[in-house]
Write a protein that holds these residues in place. Structure first.
Motif, short mmCIF file in Angstrom:
data_model
loop_
_atom_site.label_atom_id
_atom_site.label_comp_id
_atom_site.label_asym_id
_atom_site.label_seq_id
_atom_site.Cartn_x
_atom_site.Cartn_y
_atom_site.Cartn_z
N GLN A 1 -8.99 -5.80 -2.69
CA GLN A 1 -9.75 -4.55 -2.72
C GLN A 1 -9.90 -4.01 -4.14
O GLN A 1 -10.92 -3.40 -4.45
CB GLN A 1 -9.08 -3.50 -1.84
CG GLN A 1 -9.21 -3.82 -0.37
CD GLN A 1 -8.38 -2.90 0.52
OE1 GLN A 1 -7.48 -2.23 0.06
NE2 GLN A 1 -8.69 -2.91 1.79
N GLU A 2 -8.92 -4.22 -5.00
CA GLU A 2 -9.00 -3.68 -6.36
C GLU A 2 -9.78 -4.58 -7.32
O GLU A 2 -10.17 -4.15 -8.40
CB GLU A 2 -7.62 -3.38 -6.91
CG GLU A 2 -6.78 -4.59 -7.22
CD GLU A 2 -5.36 -4.28 -7.66
OE1 GLU A 2 -4.98 -3.10 -7.75
OE2 GLU A 2 -4.62 -5.24 -7.92
N GLN B 1 0.84 -1.19 0.00
CA GLN B 1 0.00 0.00 0.00
C GLN B 1 0.88 1.24 0.00
O GLN B 1 1.84 1.34 0.75
CB GLN B 1 -0.89 0.01 1.24
CG GLN B 1 -1.83 -1.16 1.28
CD GLN B 1 -2.67 -1.17 2.54
OE1 GLN B 1 -2.78 -0.17 3.22
NE2 GLN B 1 -3.24 -2.32 2.84
N GLU C 1 -2.15 -0.79 -5.11
CA GLU C 1 -3.55 -0.97 -5.48
C GLU C 1 -3.96 0.02 -6.57
O GLU C 1 -3.82 1.23 -6.39
CB GLU C 1 -4.43 -0.78 -4.25
CG GLU C 1 -5.90 -0.98 -4.50
CD GLU C 1 -6.74 -0.72 -3.27
OE1 GLU C 1 -7.96 -0.50 -3.45
OE2 GLU C 1 -6.21 -0.74 -2.14
N VAL C 2 -4.45 -0.49 -7.68
CA VAL C 2 -4.90 0.35 -8.79
C VAL C 2 -6.28 0.90 -8.46
O VAL C 2 -7.15 0.18 -7.99
CB VAL C 2 -4.96 -0.46 -10.10
CG1 VAL C 2 -5.57 0.37 -11.22
CG2 VAL C 2 -3.59 -0.94 -10.50
N ARG C 3 -6.45 2.16 -8.72
CA ARG C 3 -7.76 2.79 -8.57
C ARG C 3 -8.26 3.15 -9.97
O ARG C 3 -7.48 3.30 -10.90
CB ARG C 3 -7.66 4.02 -7.70
CG ARG C 3 -7.09 3.68 -6.31
CD ARG C 3 -7.54 4.63 -5.26
NE ARG C 3 -6.95 4.58 -3.96
CZ ARG C 3 -6.60 3.55 -3.23
NH1 ARG C 3 -6.71 2.36 -3.70
NH2 ARG C 3 -6.12 3.66 -2.03
N ARG C 4 -9.54 3.29 -10.10
CA ARG C 4 -10.13 3.58 -11.41
C ARG C 4 -9.50 4.81 -12.06
O ARG C 4 -9.22 4.82 -13.26
CB ARG C 4 -11.64 3.74 -11.27
CG ARG C 4 -12.31 3.86 -12.61
CD ARG C 4 -13.83 3.90 -12.47
NE ARG C 4 -14.40 3.93 -13.78
CZ ARG C 4 -14.80 2.87 -14.46
NH1 ARG C 4 -14.72 1.67 -13.92
NH2 ARG C 4 -15.30 2.99 -15.67
N ASN D 1 -2.42 -8.06 -14.10
CA ASN D 1 -2.48 -7.73 -12.68
C ASN D 1 -1.94 -8.90 -11.87
O ASN D 1 -2.53 -9.97 -11.84
CB ASN D 1 -3.93 -7.42 -12.29
CG ASN D 1 -4.09 -7.12 -10.82
OD1 ASN D 1 -4.60 -7.94 -10.07
ND2 ASN D 1 -3.67 -5.95 -10.42
N MET E 1 -13.21 -3.44 -8.94
CA MET E 1 -13.00 -2.42 -9.96
C MET E 1 -12.44 -3.03 -11.25
O MET E 1 -12.85 -2.66 -12.35
CB MET E 1 -12.04 -1.34 -9.42
CG MET E 1 -11.81 -0.17 -10.36
SD MET E 1 -10.42 -0.38 -11.53
CE MET E 1 -9.06 -0.76 -10.46
N TRP F 1 -1.20 -10.67 -8.39
CA TRP F 1 -1.92 -10.61 -7.12
C TRP F 1 -1.79 -11.92 -6.36
O TRP F 1 -1.17 -12.87 -6.85
CB TRP F 1 -3.41 -10.30 -7.38
CG TRP F 1 -4.12 -11.41 -8.10
CD1 TRP F 1 -4.01 -11.76 -9.42
CD2 TRP F 1 -5.00 -12.36 -7.52
NE1 TRP F 1 -4.79 -12.85 -9.69
CE2 TRP F 1 -5.42 -13.24 -8.55
CE3 TRP F 1 -5.50 -12.55 -6.23
CZ2 TRP F 1 -6.30 -14.30 -8.33
CZ3 TRP F 1 -6.39 -13.59 -6.01
CH2 TRP F 1 -6.78 -14.45 -7.05
N CYS G 1 -4.86 -6.40 -3.06
CA CYS G 1 -5.22 -7.13 -4.28
C CYS G 1 -6.72 -7.41 -4.29
O CYS G 1 -7.39 -7.20 -5.31
CB CYS G 1 -4.46 -8.46 -4.36
SG CYS G 1 -2.67 -8.33 -4.36
#
Length: 179
Positions: free
Chosen positions: A82-83, A27, A165-168, A71, A86, A73, A80
Protein backbone atom coordinates in the motif's frame (compact mmCIF):
# COMPACT_ATOMS: atom_id res chain seq x y z
CA UNK A 1 -0.78 -39.98 0.35
CA UNK A 2 -3.03 -39.02 3.28
CA UNK A 3 -0.03 -38.04 5.45
CA UNK A 4 1.36 -35.92 2.61
CA UNK A 5 -1.99 -34.11 2.23
CA UNK A 6 -2.21 -33.49 5.98
CA UNK A 7 1.32 -32.07 6.00
CA UNK A 8 0.52 -29.83 3.03
CA UNK A 9 -2.65 -28.50 4.69
CA UNK A 10 -0.78 -27.88 7.96
CA UNK A 11 1.94 -25.96 6.14
CA UNK A 12 -0.63 -23.88 4.26
CA UNK A 13 -2.41 -23.07 7.53
CA UNK A 14 0.87 -22.10 9.18
CA UNK A 15 1.85 -19.80 6.29
CA UNK A 16 -1.61 -18.22 6.27
CA UNK A 17 -1.36 -17.61 10.02
CA UNK A 18 2.07 -16.03 9.61
CA UNK A 19 0.83 -13.78 6.80
CA UNK A 20 -2.25 -12.67 8.73
CA UNK A 21 -0.34 -11.99 11.94
CA UNK A 22 2.39 -10.07 10.09
CA UNK A 23 -0.24 -8.00 8.26
CA UNK A 24 -2.19 -7.32 11.47
CA UNK A 25 0.79 -6.34 13.59
CA UNK A 26 2.36 -4.25 10.81
CA UNK A 27 -0.61 -1.87 10.92
CA UNK A 28 -0.99 0.64 13.73
CA UNK A 29 -4.11 0.30 15.83
CA UNK A 30 -6.90 2.71 14.89
CA UNK A 31 -6.51 6.02 16.69
CA UNK A 32 -2.88 5.42 17.61
CA UNK A 33 0.42 6.31 16.01
CA UNK A 34 2.73 3.62 14.73
CA UNK A 35 5.54 2.69 17.06
CA UNK A 36 8.63 4.82 16.60
CA UNK A 37 11.93 3.25 17.57
CA UNK A 38 14.44 5.95 18.46
CA UNK A 39 17.39 3.69 19.32
CA UNK A 40 19.58 4.75 16.37
CA UNK A 41 18.47 8.35 15.92
CA UNK A 42 21.56 10.55 15.82
CA UNK A 43 23.91 7.59 15.29
CA UNK A 44 25.79 6.66 12.14
CA UNK A 45 23.92 4.25 9.94
CA UNK A 46 24.89 0.58 10.22
CA UNK A 47 26.79 -0.96 7.33
CA UNK A 48 25.44 -3.78 5.18
CA UNK A 49 26.24 -5.69 2.03
CA UNK A 50 23.17 -7.10 0.24
CA UNK A 51 22.30 -8.41 -3.21
CA UNK A 52 19.86 -6.55 -5.43
CA UNK A 53 17.02 -8.03 -7.45
CA UNK A 54 19.23 -7.50 -10.52
CA UNK A 55 22.21 -9.38 -9.05
CA UNK A 56 24.50 -6.54 -7.96
CA UNK A 57 26.01 -6.26 -4.48
CA UNK A 58 24.98 -3.00 -2.80
CA UNK A 59 26.29 -1.19 0.29
CA UNK A 60 25.20 2.08 1.91
CA UNK A 61 28.36 3.70 0.53
CA UNK A 62 26.76 3.40 -2.93
CA UNK A 63 24.40 6.19 -1.81
CA UNK A 64 26.97 8.47 -0.15
CA UNK A 65 25.90 12.12 -0.16
CA UNK A 66 22.21 11.30 -0.59
CA UNK A 67 19.34 11.43 1.87
CA UNK A 68 18.29 7.79 2.00
CA UNK A 69 14.93 6.33 2.95
CA UNK A 70 15.49 2.64 3.64
CA UNK A 71 12.22 0.73 3.49
CA UNK A 72 12.12 -2.90 4.68
CA UNK A 73 9.23 -4.78 3.07
CA UNK A 74 7.99 -8.06 1.54
CA UNK A 75 5.78 -8.94 -1.43
CA UNK A 76 3.32 -10.71 0.89
CA UNK A 77 2.95 -7.69 3.23
CA UNK A 78 -0.26 -5.74 2.49
CA UNK A 79 0.79 -2.46 4.20
CA UNK A 80 4.12 -2.67 2.36
CA UNK A 81 2.34 -2.85 -0.97
CA UNK A 82 0.00 0.00 0.00
CA UNK A 83 2.84 2.45 0.70
CA UNK A 84 4.83 1.69 -2.46
CA UNK A 85 3.00 4.06 -4.86
CA UNK A 86 3.69 6.92 -2.42
CA UNK A 87 7.36 5.91 -2.14
CA UNK A 88 7.66 5.86 -5.94
CA UNK A 89 6.05 9.31 -6.04
CA UNK A 90 8.55 10.65 -3.47
CA UNK A 91 11.41 9.21 -5.52
CA UNK A 92 10.14 11.00 -8.65
CA UNK A 93 9.59 14.30 -6.81
CA UNK A 94 12.74 14.49 -4.70
CA UNK A 95 15.26 12.32 -6.58
CA UNK A 96 16.93 15.24 -8.32
CA UNK A 97 17.44 16.91 -4.93
CA UNK A 98 19.58 14.04 -3.66
CA UNK A 99 16.85 11.82 -2.21
CA UNK A 100 16.93 8.05 -2.70
CA UNK A 101 14.40 5.41 -1.67
CA UNK A 102 16.00 2.00 -1.12
CA UNK A 103 13.72 -0.99 -0.74
CA UNK A 104 15.05 -4.01 1.15
CA UNK A 105 12.81 -7.05 0.66
CA UNK A 106 12.58 -10.00 3.02
CA UNK A 107 11.61 -12.37 0.26
CA UNK A 108 12.87 -14.66 -2.48
CA UNK A 109 14.55 -13.10 -5.51
CA UNK A 110 12.12 -14.30 -8.18
CA UNK A 111 9.03 -13.08 -6.29
CA UNK A 112 10.67 -9.67 -5.92
CA UNK A 113 11.73 -9.53 -9.58
CA UNK A 114 8.18 -10.34 -10.68
CA UNK A 115 6.75 -7.76 -8.27
CA UNK A 116 9.16 -5.00 -9.37
CA UNK A 117 8.37 -5.66 -13.02
CA UNK A 118 4.61 -5.83 -12.48
CA UNK A 119 4.44 -2.58 -10.49
CA UNK A 120 7.25 -0.65 -12.20
CA UNK A 121 9.15 0.16 -8.99
CA UNK A 122 11.44 3.14 -9.75
CA UNK A 123 14.00 2.72 -6.98
CA UNK A 124 16.64 0.08 -6.15
CA UNK A 125 15.48 -3.09 -4.44
CA UNK A 126 17.71 -5.35 -2.38
CA UNK A 127 16.54 -8.82 -1.45
CA UNK A 128 17.44 -11.64 0.90
CA UNK A 129 16.44 -13.69 3.91
CA UNK A 130 18.71 -14.07 6.94
CA UNK A 131 20.99 -11.26 5.73
CA UNK A 132 18.00 -8.91 5.34
CA UNK A 133 16.66 -9.89 8.77
CA UNK A 134 20.07 -9.11 10.31
CA UNK A 135 20.18 -5.74 8.50
CA UNK A 136 16.61 -4.96 9.59
CA UNK A 137 17.58 -5.64 13.19
CA UNK A 138 20.79 -3.60 12.89
CA UNK A 139 18.63 -0.67 11.75
CA UNK A 140 16.57 -0.90 14.95
CA UNK A 141 13.71 -3.22 14.09
CA UNK A 142 14.10 -5.79 16.84
CA UNK A 143 10.55 -7.14 16.37
CA UNK A 144 10.93 -7.74 12.61
CA UNK A 145 7.55 -6.15 11.85
CA UNK A 146 7.09 -4.96 8.27
CA UNK A 147 7.03 -2.42 6.82
CA UNK A 148 9.82 -0.63 8.63
CA UNK A 149 11.51 2.56 7.41
CA UNK A 150 14.62 4.50 8.35
CA UNK A 151 15.70 7.94 7.10
CA UNK A 152 19.46 8.51 6.82
CA UNK A 153 20.76 12.02 6.07
CA UNK A 154 23.45 12.96 3.53
CA UNK A 155 26.15 12.46 6.17
CA UNK A 156 25.04 8.92 7.03
CA UNK A 157 23.31 9.84 10.30
CA UNK A 158 20.02 8.11 11.15
CA UNK A 159 17.35 10.79 11.56
CA UNK A 160 14.09 8.84 11.77
CA UNK A 161 12.79 5.30 12.28
CA UNK A 162 9.22 4.15 11.77
CA UNK A 163 7.38 0.87 12.21
CA UNK A 164 4.26 0.53 10.08
CA UNK A 165 2.94 1.90 6.82
CA UNK A 166 4.53 5.26 6.02
CA UNK A 167 2.18 7.98 4.86
CA UNK A 168 3.24 11.06 2.95
CA UNK A 169 2.54 13.30 5.97
CA UNK A 170 4.92 11.15 8.04
CA UNK A 171 7.89 11.84 5.78
CA UNK A 172 7.35 15.12 3.87
CA UNK A 173 8.45 17.44 6.68
CA UNK A 174 11.53 15.32 7.31
CA UNK A 175 12.52 15.55 3.67
CA UNK A 176 12.19 19.33 3.81
CA UNK A 177 14.64 19.32 6.74
CA UNK A 178 17.18 16.87 5.33
CA UNK A 179 17.36 17.66 1.61
Amino acid sequence: MRQWMTTLIAMAAMLTGFYLSASYFAQPLPGSQAETNEVLIGAMRPDFRLGSNTGEIVTPDDFAGKTLLINFWATWCAPCRQEMPMLMELQREYGEQGFQVLGIALDDVQSVRDFVQQYGINYPILVGAADVMATNEAYGNATGVLPYSVLVDRDGVVRWQYTGEVRRDDISGLLDLHL
